[in-house]
Write an enzyme that holds these catalytic residues in place. Structure first.
Site, PDB file in Angstrom:
ATOM      1  N   SER A 132       0.843  -1.477   0.067  1.00 47.85           N
ATOM      2  CA  SER A 132      -0.028   0.002   0.014  1.00 47.85           C
ATOM      3  C   SER A 132       0.754   1.043  -0.009  1.00 47.85           C
ATOM      4  CB  SER A 132      -1.019  -0.032   1.369  1.00 47.85           C
ATOM      5  OG  SER A 132      -0.017   0.169   2.351  1.00 47.85           O
ATOM      6  N   TYR A 146      -0.032   2.029  -7.201  1.00 47.71           N
ATOM      7  CA  TYR A 146      -0.993   1.602  -6.011  1.00 47.71           C
ATOM      8  C   TYR A 146      -2.376   1.477  -6.376  1.00 47.71           C
ATOM      9  CZ  TYR A 146      -3.474   1.808  -1.776  1.00 47.71           C
ATOM     10  OH  TYR A 146      -4.258   1.487  -0.807  1.00 47.71           O
TER      11      TYR A 146
END
Ligand code: UDP
Length: 330
Positions: free
Chosen positions: A78, A142
């Site tokens: 993340s 991401y």
């Protein structure tokens, strides 16, 4: 009684969700590869398996040993910056991992999944506050992998007996008020834990990335949402699926934006420390303002965030960081 399987339940938002699930009386099984998560963050009453969702034999064995009613999926990388320099790591873990997981879920007839998504799916917003129906053009890898994961759920749900809820978080922050778990990343890249490293003596000053954005003080505006409120939303989303409702996507934020300078100022107030700040160039890939409309989650899921005040949120974070200056490490 069947269990909820929490993938990535040793991570920041995963561990808080496990605590909330257990407090509401659920049985919980946690899977985590402990690459970025911490064994100590896992609630002592949860059953724990260390393993990787990309390992089909492993994930099959969990579904075969345990009676799983539904899955909550946090098992992903993340970090925005890392995703830009190492995109294939993100494609591998986030997308290949989810593909293997869905194969296994379909094979075992597990048909409910709540998924951790992000405001990074929107990219530069077309309007504020952001609605779930707004344009999604991620500005970093991401966000792109999270958007692709949502689409993988959509087409899988279209073809198989499976329903999903995707929760698009804005800026997760704070720590469980019980003081037992909190935010710990290595390396840390998020604003609030980095600021709190200053009063903890771990950092001399906080860097402010960019002072020339079109915002009231030139610094980026974000919508900070407490991790326990996010955790509650996962429980409501699982209830929503248990009731037989259709797949859906929800934003999760407070609907209020704070600039980086306002966050630093609030942290000074909470900690009583002067927290020196240094203005530095913009960080690549940062949109200027991200604020959620969470009306849909409030209306359909009945979500009611409790921590709507930044000072309270930072107080819970500080309560964790001052007592755990090294996170989960001794
Ligand atoms: N930020 C900052 N200094 C830092 C870390 C972050 O000024 O040391 C800024 C960052 O540019 C962004 C905001 O704080 O505008 C929130 O960043 P964070 O990484 O916490 O979350 P993001 O919004 O990227 O998900």
């Amino acid at each position: 009684m069947s269990s909820i399987l929490v993938l990535g339940g040793a991570g920041y938002i995963g561990s808080h969700t496990v605590y909330e699930l257990i407090e509401t009386g659920e049985k919980v099984v946690v899977v985590d590869n402990l690459e970025t998560g911490f064994r100590k963050a896992v609630h002592p009453d949860a059953k724990f398996y260390q393993g990787d969702i990309r390992d089909r034999a492993f994930i099959d064995s969990v579904f075969e040993k345990e009676d799983i009613d539904g899955v909550i999926h946090f098992a992903a990388n993340s970090q925005v910056g890392e995703s830009m320099v190492n995109p294939l790591k993100y494609y591998n873990n986030n997308l290949c991992g989810t593909e293997v997981l869905l194969e296994s879920m379909v094979a075992h007839g597990i048909n409910k999944i709540v998924f951790s998504s992000t405001a990074a799916t929107y990219g530069e917003p077309e309007r504020i506050p952001i609605l779930e129906t707004d344009r999604t053009v991620p500005t970093n890898c991401y966000g792109e992998t999270k958007l692709s994961m949502e689409k993988m759920f959509k087409w899988t749900a279209n073809a198989h007996d499976l329903r999903f809820v995707s929760l698009r978080y804005f800026n997760a922050c704070g720590a469980h008020p019980n003081g037992k778990i909190g935010e710990a990343h290595n390396p840390e890249t998020h604003l609030i834990p980095l600021i709190l490293q200053v009063p903890n003596g771990k950092r001399e000053f906080i860097s402010i990335f960019g002072n020339d954005y079109e915002t009231k003080d030139g610094t980026c505006v974000r919508d900070y949402i407490h991790v326990n409120d996010l955790a509650q939303a996962h429980i409501l989303a699982m209830e929503y699926l248990r009731k037989g409702n259709d797949s859906n996507i929800f934003n999760l934020g407070n609907g209020v934006g704070f600039t980086v300078k306002e966050v630093v100022e609030t942290a000074r107030k909470v900690t009583g420390h002067p927290i020196p700040a240094k203005e530095e160039p913009r960080r690549a890939g940062d949109p200027s303002t991200l604020i959620a409309s969470s009306e849909k989650a409030k209306e359909i899921l009945g979500w009611k965030p409790k921590f709507d005040d930044l000072e309270t949120i930072i107080t819970t974070a500080w309560n964790w960081h001052k007592n755990h200056p090294n996170g989960y490490e001794a």
